[in-house]
Enzyme design. Structure first.
Site, PDB file in Angstrom:
ATOM      1  N   SER A  27       0.796  -1.240   0.000  1.00 39.29           N
ATOM      2  CA  SER A  27       0.000   0.000   0.000  1.00 39.29           C
ATOM      3  C   SER A  27       0.825   1.285   0.000  1.00 39.29           C
ATOM      4  O   SER A  27       0.253   2.367  -0.151  1.00 39.29           O
ATOM      5  CB  SER A  27      -0.931   0.028   1.200  1.00 39.29           C
ATOM      6  OG  SER A  27      -1.952  -0.901   1.018  1.00 39.29           O
ATOM      7  N   LYS A  85       0.240   3.404  -2.841  1.00 41.89           N
ATOM      8  CA  LYS A  85      -0.940   4.278  -2.930  1.00 41.89           C
ATOM      9  C   LYS A  85      -0.552   5.762  -2.863  1.00 41.89           C
ATOM     10  O   LYS A  85      -1.200   6.605  -3.486  1.00 41.89           O
ATOM     11  CB  LYS A  85      -1.940   3.920  -1.822  1.00 41.89           C
ATOM     12  CG  LYS A  85      -2.556   2.540  -2.046  1.00 41.89           C
ATOM     13  CD  LYS A  85      -3.362   2.046  -0.863  1.00 41.89           C
ATOM     14  CE  LYS A  85      -3.909   0.647  -1.156  1.00 41.89           C
ATOM     15  NZ  LYS A  85      -4.495  -0.020   0.013  1.00 41.89           N
ATOM     16  N   TYR A  91      -3.930  -2.376 -10.282  1.00 40.06           N
ATOM     17  CA  TYR A  91      -3.801  -2.179  -8.817  1.00 40.06           C
ATOM     18  C   TYR A  91      -2.863  -3.234  -8.211  1.00 40.06           C
ATOM     19  O   TYR A  91      -1.938  -2.905  -7.457  1.00 40.06           O
ATOM     20  CB  TYR A  91      -5.195  -2.239  -8.182  1.00 40.06           C
ATOM     21  CG  TYR A  91      -5.195  -2.272  -6.672  1.00 40.06           C
ATOM     22  CD1 TYR A  91      -5.033  -1.106  -5.929  1.00 40.06           C
ATOM     23  CD2 TYR A  91      -5.341  -3.483  -5.988  1.00 40.06           C
ATOM     24  CE1 TYR A  91      -5.020  -1.145  -4.536  1.00 40.06           C
ATOM     25  CE2 TYR A  91      -5.336  -3.524  -4.601  1.00 40.06           C
ATOM     26  CZ  TYR A  91      -5.176  -2.362  -3.879  1.00 40.06           C
ATOM     27  OH  TYR A  91      -5.146  -2.401  -2.511  1.00 40.06           O
ATOM     28  N   TYR A 128      -4.464   3.899   8.097  1.00 44.42           N
ATOM     29  CA  TYR A 128      -5.824   3.364   8.304  1.00 44.42           C
ATOM     30  C   TYR A 128      -6.337   3.725   9.697  1.00 44.42           C
ATOM     31  O   TYR A 128      -6.166   4.858  10.134  1.00 44.42           O
ATOM     32  CB  TYR A 128      -5.859   1.849   8.027  1.00 44.42           C
ATOM     33  CG  TYR A 128      -5.102   1.531   6.777  1.00 44.42           C
ATOM     34  CD1 TYR A 128      -5.607   1.907   5.540  1.00 44.42           C
ATOM     35  CD2 TYR A 128      -3.839   0.946   6.808  1.00 44.42           C
ATOM     36  CE1 TYR A 128      -4.901   1.676   4.373  1.00 44.42           C
ATOM     37  CE2 TYR A 128      -3.123   0.713   5.644  1.00 44.42           C
ATOM     38  CZ  TYR A 128      -3.671   1.086   4.439  1.00 44.42           C
ATOM     39  OH  TYR A 128      -2.972   0.879   3.291  1.00 44.42           O
ATOM     40  N   VAL A 175       1.205  -3.681   3.828  1.00 47.37           N
ATOM     41  CA  VAL A 175       1.172  -4.969   4.537  1.00 47.37           C
ATOM     42  C   VAL A 175       2.415  -5.819   4.304  1.00 47.37           C
ATOM     43  O   VAL A 175       2.567  -6.861   4.944  1.00 47.37           O
ATOM     44  CB  VAL A 175      -0.078  -5.839   4.226  1.00 47.37           C
ATOM     45  CG1 VAL A 175      -1.298  -5.340   4.930  1.00 47.37           C
ATOM     46  CG2 VAL A 175      -0.286  -6.020   2.752  1.00 47.37           C
TER      47      VAL A 175
HETATM   48  O1  DON Z   1      -5.008  -4.824  -1.644  1.00 46.15           O
HETATM   49  C1  DON Z   1      -4.403  -5.301  -0.697  1.00 46.15           C
HETATM   50  O2  DON Z   1      -4.963  -5.836   0.244  1.00 46.15           O
HETATM   51  C2  DON Z   1      -2.893  -5.163  -0.690  1.00 46.15           C
HETATM   52  N1  DON Z   1      -2.374  -5.164  -2.029  1.00 46.15           N
HETATM   53  C3  DON Z   1      -2.452  -3.903  -0.032  1.00 46.15           C
HETATM   54  C4  DON Z   1      -2.942  -3.732   1.356  1.00 46.15           C
HETATM   55  C5  DON Z   1      -2.022  -2.990   2.238  1.00 46.15           C
HETATM   56  O3  DON Z   1      -0.837  -2.898   2.021  1.00 46.15           O
HETATM   57  C6  DON Z   1      -2.617  -2.458   3.477  1.00 46.15           C
HETATM   58  N2  DON Z   1      -1.585  -1.846   4.274  1.00 46.15           N
HETATM   59  N3  DON Z   1      -1.275  -1.892   5.391  1.00 46.15           N
END
Ligand code: DON
Length: 312
Positions: free
Chosen positions: A67, A70, A194, A246, A264
């Site tokens: 993320s 993003k 994405y 978040y 993540v």
């Molecule tokens: O879409 C997802 O769930 C992952 N590609 C990214 C989520 C993420 O990194 C949330 N961060 N803490």
């Protein structure tokens, strides 16, 4: 002005202080490929506006930025489409998990902010305008290489495939938004792009270099490249501070006091405006899906260097 911090010993000291705790937290396993990472990895990179670089641990090892992409994609989308993107995505903290669906129905398919999954999927949709998915991915990789001033950055195909195979929640979010007209392109195309930007593999050193423009009013002070206007850089930092972690964003702002964006994969990009760009990586996550030791490392760094957007 407070004296210049001794970053060499601060960075080495954080690594040494945290070494007994390497491996703490829970590695993300909902994307199977991420679960294969050694939980004891730890990297830290600080790159100052003068271009001085301070590294510790696994700072040269590429990891899945997830993320954190993003924040970089929001930069690209703002550059391409300007303020019009705010018609389709909000700018408020969500107070919910990164992959939550509950607010979307109540708020007519407009995600709270560009850093929760739903919001980043909308931003990705804007990057597909006039492009095939393949072209959009190529543009994204070129942009991130330009930001970091490094040619070798690639997406990890195994991670992208792993996410594609287990992406039911993201698919649900995307179909839901498509039904509201928030997404303009086919769900499969948007998610394909994405998953690929989430699967970008970068080292802490590369990531810190890529974030330098946010610490210097939109211009990379090392390459001299103007990435974005200073007003936009300031606003991306504001969103990172309020939404970058978040439902852990308030706690991160309280403890660290710097804009930050987590992933993540266990990485965090943090910005000390006027001073430095910082990247940390430790795969074990806390209950909100943010790197446990990564945020502790940043708390130590902010304290020891005297960096905070709220005062000295
Ligand atoms: O879409 C997802 O769930 C992952 N590609 C990214 C989520 C993420 O990194 C949330 N961060 N803490």
């Amino acid at each position: 002005m407070p004296p210049k911090p001794d970053l060499k010993s601060i960075v080495a000291g954080i690594h040494a202080d945290l070494a007994p705790r390497f491996g703490e937290g829970k590695v993300a396993d909902y994307i199977p490929q991420l679960a294969r990472v050694d939980p004891r990895r730890f990297g830290l990179a600080v790159v100052t506006l003068e271009g001085e670089t301070f590294l510790a641990g696994d700072a040269e090892l590429p990891f899945s930025i997830q993320s954190i992409s993003k924040a970089l994609m929001l930069t690209l989308a703002l550059g391409r489409h300007g303020e019009t993107i705010w018609k389709r995505v909000g700018r408020e903290p969500s107070g919910s998990a990164f992959n939550s669906i509950v607010q979307l129905e109540a708020e007519s398919g407009i995600p709270r902010n560009p850093f929760i999954n739903a919001g980043a999927i909308v931003v990705t949709d804007t990057l597909l305008a006039g492009h095939t998915p393949r072209e959009a991915i190529a543009e994204i990789v070129r942009f991130v290489r330009f930001l970091a001033d490094e040619e070798g950055i690639v997406t990890d195909k195994a991670v992208a495939r792993s996410e594609e195979a287990t992406g039911d929640r993201n698919r649900a979010l995307a179909h839901f938004m498509h039904s509201f007209g928030t997404l303009k392109h086919p769900v499969d195309h948007v998610l394909g792009v994405y998953f690929h930007h989430c699967a970008l593999a970068m080292s802490c050193r590369q990531l810190a270099k890529a974030g330098l423009f946010l610490a210097n009013n939109g211009r990379n002070p090392v390459t001299g490249h103007s990435v974005i206007s200073s007003a936009r850089a300031r606003r991306i930092n504001a969103l990172m501070l309020t939404c970058g972690h978040y439902d852990g964003s308030g706690d991160f702002a309280y403890r660290v006091g710097l804009p930050g964006k987590s992933g993540v994969g266990g990485g965090i990009l943090a910005i000390a405006p006027g001073h430095a760009s910082i990247a940390v990586w430790s795969p074990g996550l806390d209950a909100t899906g943010n790197s446990l030791l990564g945020s502790i490392a940043l708390e130590m760094l902010a304290n020891r260097a005297g960096w905070s957007v709220f005062g000295h």
